[in-house]
Design a protein around this motif. Structure first.
Motif, PDB file in Angstrom:
ATOM      1  N   THR A  45       8.786  -4.378   2.464  1.00 60.03           N
ATOM      2  CA  THR A  45       9.068  -2.959   2.216  1.00 60.03           C
ATOM      3  C   THR A  45       9.118  -2.603   0.738  1.00 60.03           C
ATOM      4  O   THR A  45       9.150  -1.425   0.407  1.00 60.03           O
ATOM      5  N   SER A  46       9.098  -3.586  -0.144  1.00 59.23           N
ATOM      6  CA  SER A  46       9.040  -3.256  -1.565  1.00 59.23           C
ATOM      7  C   SER A  46       7.635  -2.795  -1.965  1.00 59.23           C
ATOM      8  O   SER A  46       7.454  -2.160  -2.984  1.00 59.23           O
ATOM      9  N   ARG A  47       6.629  -3.088  -1.105  1.00 54.59           N
ATOM     10  CA  ARG A  47       5.270  -2.640  -1.417  1.00 54.59           C
ATOM     11  C   ARG A  47       4.571  -1.960  -0.241  1.00 54.59           C
ATOM     12  O   ARG A  47       3.649  -1.184  -0.429  1.00 54.59           O
ATOM     13  N   ASP A  48       4.980  -2.243   1.004  1.00 57.67           N
ATOM     14  CA  ASP A  48       4.349  -1.672   2.194  1.00 57.67           C
ATOM     15  C   ASP A  48       5.211  -0.540   2.741  1.00 57.67           C
ATOM     16  O   ASP A  48       6.419  -0.710   2.889  1.00 57.67           O
ATOM     17  N   LYS A  49       4.607   0.588   3.069  1.00 58.19           N
ATOM     18  CA  LYS A  49       5.328   1.732   3.618  1.00 58.19           C
ATOM     19  C   LYS A  49       4.602   2.252   4.859  1.00 58.19           C
ATOM     20  O   LYS A  49       3.853   3.222   4.785  1.00 58.19           O
ATOM     21  N   PRO A  50       4.793   1.615   6.012  1.00 56.72           N
ATOM     22  CA  PRO A  50       4.132   2.107   7.231  1.00 56.72           C
ATOM     23  C   PRO A  50       4.598   3.524   7.575  1.00 56.72           C
ATOM     24  O   PRO A  50       5.758   3.860   7.374  1.00 56.72           O
ATOM     25  N   PHE A  51       3.681   4.317   8.077  1.00 60.52           N
ATOM     26  CA  PHE A  51       3.979   5.697   8.454  1.00 60.52           C
ATOM     27  C   PHE A  51       5.078   5.723   9.516  1.00 60.52           C
ATOM     28  O   PHE A  51       4.999   5.020  10.516  1.00 60.52           O
ATOM     29  N   GLY A  52       6.125   6.493   9.283  1.00 61.37           N
ATOM     30  CA  GLY A  52       7.226   6.617  10.231  1.00 61.37           C
ATOM     31  C   GLY A  52       8.345   5.615  10.028  1.00 61.37           C
ATOM     32  O   GLY A  52       9.401   5.722  10.640  1.00 61.37           O
ATOM     33  N   PHE A  53       8.141   4.634   9.169  1.00 56.20           N
ATOM     34  CA  PHE A  53       9.130   3.578   8.930  1.00 56.20           C
ATOM     35  C   PHE A  53      10.074   4.018   7.817  1.00 56.20           C
ATOM     36  O   PHE A  53       9.642   4.351   6.721  1.00 56.20           O
ATOM     37  N   ASP A  54      11.375   4.045   8.103  1.00 60.86           N
ATOM     38  CA  ASP A  54      12.386   4.417   7.113  1.00 60.86           C
ATOM     39  C   ASP A  54      13.169   3.164   6.730  1.00 60.86           C
ATOM     40  O   ASP A  54      13.877   2.592   7.557  1.00 60.86           O
ATOM     41  N   VAL A  55      13.035   2.734   5.493  1.00 67.15           N
ATOM     42  CA  VAL A  55      13.620   1.475   5.045  1.00 67.15           C
ATOM     43  C   VAL A  55      15.147   1.480   5.186  1.00 67.15           C
ATOM     44  O   VAL A  55      15.733   0.510   5.670  1.00 67.15           O
ATOM     45  N   ASP A  56      15.796   2.573   4.796  1.00 66.81           N
ATOM     46  CA  ASP A  56      17.261   2.641   4.892  1.00 66.81           C
ATOM     47  C   ASP A  56      17.727   2.576   6.346  1.00 66.81           C
ATOM     48  O   ASP A  56      18.671   1.856   6.673  1.00 66.81           O
TER      49      ASP A  56
END
Length: 86
Positions: A45-56
């Protein structure tokens, strides 16, 4: 810790828009059996951001329940002005 930022992603077999994520440093829940949920990818998650995915939300959910569920929905809207070809 790198593992807290790395997640395994699984897609629901009956709905290609539903996903769940499990942190790499946690055990895979028994509900992810390879039949109803299929492995898709491993993301950092420091480089990949899938659509709809909220890291927090993913961090909270995996800490509390061991798994994070999310839905990837594409919403298309009509532009107010049509683009003209050059």
């Amino acid at each position: 810790m790198c593992a807290r930022k790395t997640f395994y992603l699984f897609a629901k077999a009956s709905d290609a828009q539903q996903f769940c994520a499990v942190r790499q440093d946690q055990p895979i829940p028994a509900m992810i059996d390879g039949v109803q949920w299929h492995y898709v990818d491993c993301i950092d998650t420091s480089r990949d951001k899938p659509f709809g995915f909220d890291v927090d939300d993913a961090q909270r959910a995996t800490r509390d329940r061991g798994v994070y569920f999310y839905k990837r929905e594409f919403i298309f809207s009509q532009p107010g002005v049509l683009l003209k070809a050059a």
